[in-house]
Design an enzyme around this catalytic site. Structure first.
Site, PDB file in Angstrom:
ATOM      1  N   LYS A  52     -31.797  -1.635  30.093  1.00 12.54           N
ATOM      2  CA  LYS A  52     -30.716  -0.688  29.782  1.00 12.54           C
ATOM      3  C   LYS A  52     -31.218   0.748  29.945  1.00 12.54           C
ATOM      4  O   LYS A  52     -32.210   1.150  29.362  1.00 12.54           O
ATOM      5  CB  LYS A  52     -30.220  -0.925  28.343  1.00 12.54           C
ATOM      6  CG  LYS A  52     -29.633  -2.310  28.137  1.00 12.54           C
ATOM      7  CD  LYS A  52     -29.310  -2.581  26.690  1.00 12.54           C
ATOM      8  CE  LYS A  52     -30.579  -2.674  25.867  1.00 12.54           C
ATOM      9  NZ  LYS A  52     -30.335  -3.084  24.471  1.00 12.54           N
ATOM     10  N   THR A  78     -23.509   5.923  18.667  1.00  7.88           N
ATOM     11  CA  THR A  78     -24.085   4.918  19.568  1.00  7.88           C
ATOM     12  C   THR A  78     -25.004   3.949  18.823  1.00  7.88           C
ATOM     13  O   THR A  78     -25.622   3.083  19.434  1.00  7.88           O
ATOM     14  CB  THR A  78     -24.934   5.626  20.657  1.00  7.88           C
ATOM     15  OG1 THR A  78     -25.957   6.390  19.980  1.00  7.88           O
ATOM     16  CG2 THR A  78     -24.079   6.533  21.518  1.00  7.88           C
ATOM     17  N   GLY A  81     -26.410   0.887  17.298  1.00  4.91           N
ATOM     18  CA  GLY A  81     -26.030  -0.527  17.364  1.00  4.91           C
ATOM     19  C   GLY A  81     -25.530  -0.975  18.725  1.00  4.91           C
ATOM     20  O   GLY A  81     -25.131  -2.117  18.915  1.00  4.91           O
ATOM     21  N   THR A  82     -25.541  -0.066  19.721  1.00  5.54           N
ATOM     22  CA  THR A  82     -25.022  -0.479  21.042  1.00  5.54           C
ATOM     23  C   THR A  82     -25.890  -1.585  21.631  1.00  5.54           C
ATOM     24  O   THR A  82     -25.379  -2.523  22.233  1.00  5.54           O
ATOM     25  CB  THR A  82     -25.003   0.711  22.032  1.00  5.54           C
ATOM     26  OG1 THR A  82     -26.257   1.387  21.936  1.00  5.54           O
ATOM     27  CG2 THR A  82     -23.872   1.661  21.721  1.00  5.54           C
ATOM     28  N   GLY A  83     -27.209  -1.508  21.426  1.00  8.60           N
ATOM     29  CA  GLY A  83     -28.102  -2.532  21.989  1.00  8.60           C
ATOM     30  C   GLY A  83     -27.843  -3.905  21.408  1.00  8.60           C
ATOM     31  O   GLY A  83     -27.663  -4.888  22.140  1.00  8.60           O
ATOM     32  N   CYS A  84     -27.782  -3.949  20.053  1.00  3.08           N
ATOM     33  CA  CYS A  84     -27.514  -5.249  19.393  1.00  3.08           C
ATOM     34  C   CYS A  84     -26.190  -5.808  19.866  1.00  3.08           C
ATOM     35  O   CYS A  84     -26.036  -6.988  20.156  1.00  3.08           O
ATOM     36  CB  CYS A  84     -27.404  -5.074  17.883  1.00  3.08           C
ATOM     37  SG  CYS A  84     -28.664  -4.112  17.130  1.00  3.08           S
TER      38      CYS A  84
END
Ligand SMILES: Cc1ncc(COP(=O)(O)OP(=O)(O)O)c(N)n1
Ligand SMILES: Cc1nc(C(=O)O)sc1CCOP(=O)(O)O
Ligand SMILES: [Mg+2]
Length: 587
Positions: free
Chosen positions: A244, A302, A304-307
């Site tokens: 990402k 933003t 928590g976008t990865g989880c």
């Protein structure tokens, strides 16, 4: 004949299946060998039909007419985020938004908020092992998604349990550093991740910092670096890598690199699939890399976008979608959630959470009330009539709208799922351009997969209440009713309108019961919903229907009266003027 019902979610294939890692079979020694039956077959050029998991009913012994059903199931193995923007809280919300069940194993408890992480308390690995066993031994988990794994010991017990209780897929979000820059996992965890967990994983989704950590701390500053990182991480044995690039220096776009060693031919095949969904964010670069270009959302929210990206991928895999489709759906979901949450204000710090459940956001009082005027001239397509008159379904739809159709329904009884999807996408383009809603007859899966405006269901199709659960509050749901009782039931179920017929005898729908004008009156008087009349209605008798003067009789649905004509547009204009005159006569 396309099945109008719901297919079993997956087909097991024999345990003796090849262990070779063919691109789409999630087969490996430690996993139950599932092949997703609808993935593209390399020797056919047709993209796979969308299979959307709804409720799969299995007959339960001794309860005729009822049955047990299950939901796709994701188990998240991650830390708790007290602020609920990331961690298992984000995973559970993301899975809920995707319509998937989510159980959880907590590996750590963090005290954190929009300012940062104040404290981390790891859960003892034996307790993690107990939680894993409790869920995996009892519940049918489709996909495991991992987040914060604070130690090598936790990774060890996780890998042991995945081997003991095989699942269909493992999604690894290698959480090491929080978006606020706080270290979330010990250095020893890195070795366990590289040598034990990644070889079991179907996809790993590192951000740049995590990709760098996985590769010994190399610096990653360009897209070429990202490609190198994806290819290098792939060598740990994980099937797919999504690096990402949200924090790529000097980049205004959120570029992610997806790499799975797939040959370019298959990638092109997916291009066909993706383009069917008009996805312009998928760019194929040379060789087998793929980059997802999304506009970077200028927002503080933003966290928590990865989880969320990883858990939404897990949810889509659990529903039966392929890896590419899952990744794209997850990207689209996160992008939409960020867009919706741009001005959301929770907390005082720089790292705000976003709203995962924005799709359910419509508060009942704000649920867009169905505009009954849409029922005035209701065009219902018929492939037999299209063949007779030598027109395609999209030509028929275009002509009906030119003739004044206020809503369109694709009623394609003979179409296979793949061609129905293609037809729906083509007609959606036409209808969206004209602002005319497009509904799908019977097939909720297709309506959902193509994001159509709703469905029309018969008494033998899925009950409106379940359809509403799957489609959410903003889609249009119509139901056929021939009696007052049916009309009252569908109102309680949350339908938006009723189709009532056959008002006159019809040959378009086989063996259809004719209710006549009196039957139509009975249903209208009993219904709290707007009603559209259907069945044997044409320019010769439409006014006799509308002259009933029933307040909630809002229009007429035509199949042959509109489409079994040489010129659909001309016939539409004629019907539209007759309907208008009738309504004016009763105003
Ligand atoms: C507007 C409208 N009313 C009724 C029907 C009939 O639907 P159904 O009972 O599901 O029968 P089939 O269309 O599936 O044969 C309809 N399609 N549209
Ligand atoms: C699709 C359908 N549903 C009906 C019902 O009674 O619910 S009658 C019907 C067929 C209507 O075709 P035509 O306009 O050509 O008569
Ligand atoms: Mg039906």
């Amino acid at each position: 004949m396309a099945l109008a019902g719901f297919r079993p979610l997956l087909g097991f294939h024999s345990a003796a299946s090849s262990s070779s890692r063919t691109p789409f079979a999630l087969s490996s020694p430690n996993k139950c060998n599932w092949t997703l039956p609808f993935l593209p077959n390399s020797d056919t050029d047709r993209p796979p039909p969308f299979l959307v998991m709804a409720e799969v009913r299995t007959a339960a012994a001794g309860t005729p007419g009822r049955g047990y059903w299950r939901l796709p199931h994701v188990l998240t193995v991650a830390g708790s985020d007290s602020g609920a923007g990331a961690g298992i809280q984000a995973d559970i919300k993301a899975c809920g938004a995707a319509g998937v069940y989510c159980s959880s194993v907590i590996t750590a408890v963090t005290a954190q908020n929009t300012i940062g992480v104040q404290r981390v308390c790891s859960i003892d690995e034996n307790m993690v092992a107990e939680q894993l066993r409790s869920v995996l031994s009892d519940m049918q988990v489709d996909v495991v998604k991992t987040g914060m794994l604070p130690s090598a010991g936790v990774i060890k017990v996780l890998c042991q349990n995945i081997k003991e209780f095989p699942v269909r897929a493992v999604v690894v979000d290698p959480v090491m550093v929080s978006t606020s820059g706080d270290l979330l996992s010990g250095p020893t965890m890195l070795t366990g991740l590289q040598q034990e967990l990644l070889p079991l994983a179907d996809i790993v989704t590192p951000n740049l910092k995590e990709a760098s950590a996985l590769l010994g701390g190399i610096s990653l500053n360009t897209i070429d670096d990202m490609r190198f990182a994806a290819k290098s991480i792939h060598e740990y044995g994980v099937r797919n890598v999504l690096v990402k690039g949200g924090d790529l220096p000097n980049s205004l776009d959120a570029i992610d690199i997806f790499y799975d060693g797939m040959t370019i031919e298959l990638a092109n095949q997916y291009m066909v699939l993706m383009s069917m969904k008009k996805l312009h964010t998928v760019l194929f670069e040379e060789k087998t890399f793929m980059s997802y270009m999304d506009h970077a959302r200028m927002t503080r929210n933003t966290h928590g976008t990865g989880c969320t990206l990883a858990s939404y991928i897990a949810a889509e895999l659990a529903k039966g979608f392929s890896m590419l489709q899952a990744v794209q759906e997850a990207k689209t979901f996160v992008d939409s959630a960020l867009l919706h949450s741009q001005d959301l204000m929770i907390g005082k710090g720089p790292q705000g959470p976003f709203h995962h459940l924005f799709r359910q956001q419509i508060i009942p009082s704000q649920k867009p009330r169905f505009d009954a005027k849409l029922l005035l001239l209701y065009a219902v397509t018929d492939s037999g009539m299209n063949r007779k008159w030598g027109r395609s379904i999209s030509e028929a739809v275009e002509a009906s709208i030119e003739g004044g159709a206020t809503i369109v329904q694709l009623r394609e009884k003979e179409a296979e799922a793949g061609e129905f999807v293609e037809a729906t996408m083509e007609c959606l383009d036409i209808c969206r351009t004209s602002g005319v809603p497009l509904l799908i007859n019977d097939r909720i899966d297709i309506a959902l997969a193509c994001d159509a405006d709703g469905v029309h269901l018969g008494q033998t199709d899925m009950p409106a209440g379940l359809a509403r659960k799957i489609l959410g509050p903003s889609k249009i749901i119509g139901v056929s009713c021939k009696t007052a009782e049916q009309a009252q039931k569908v109102y309680a179920d949350g339908a938006d309108y009723i189709g009532c017929g056959g008002v006159f005898p019809t040959t378009t729908k086989q063996d259809n019961l004719t209710v006549g004008l009196e039957g139509l009156r009975t249903v209208c008087l009993a219904s709290q919903l707007p009603v559209v009349a259907i069945g044997g209605i044409n320019s010769g008798n439409v006014q006799s229907v509308m002259q009933l003067g029933l307040a909630n009789l809002k229009g007429v649905a035509f199949v042959s009266g509109l489409f079994d004509k040489e010129c659909v547009a001309t016939e539409g204009r004629r019907l539209r003027s007759l309907l208008r005159d009738s309504l004016q006569a009763h105003e």
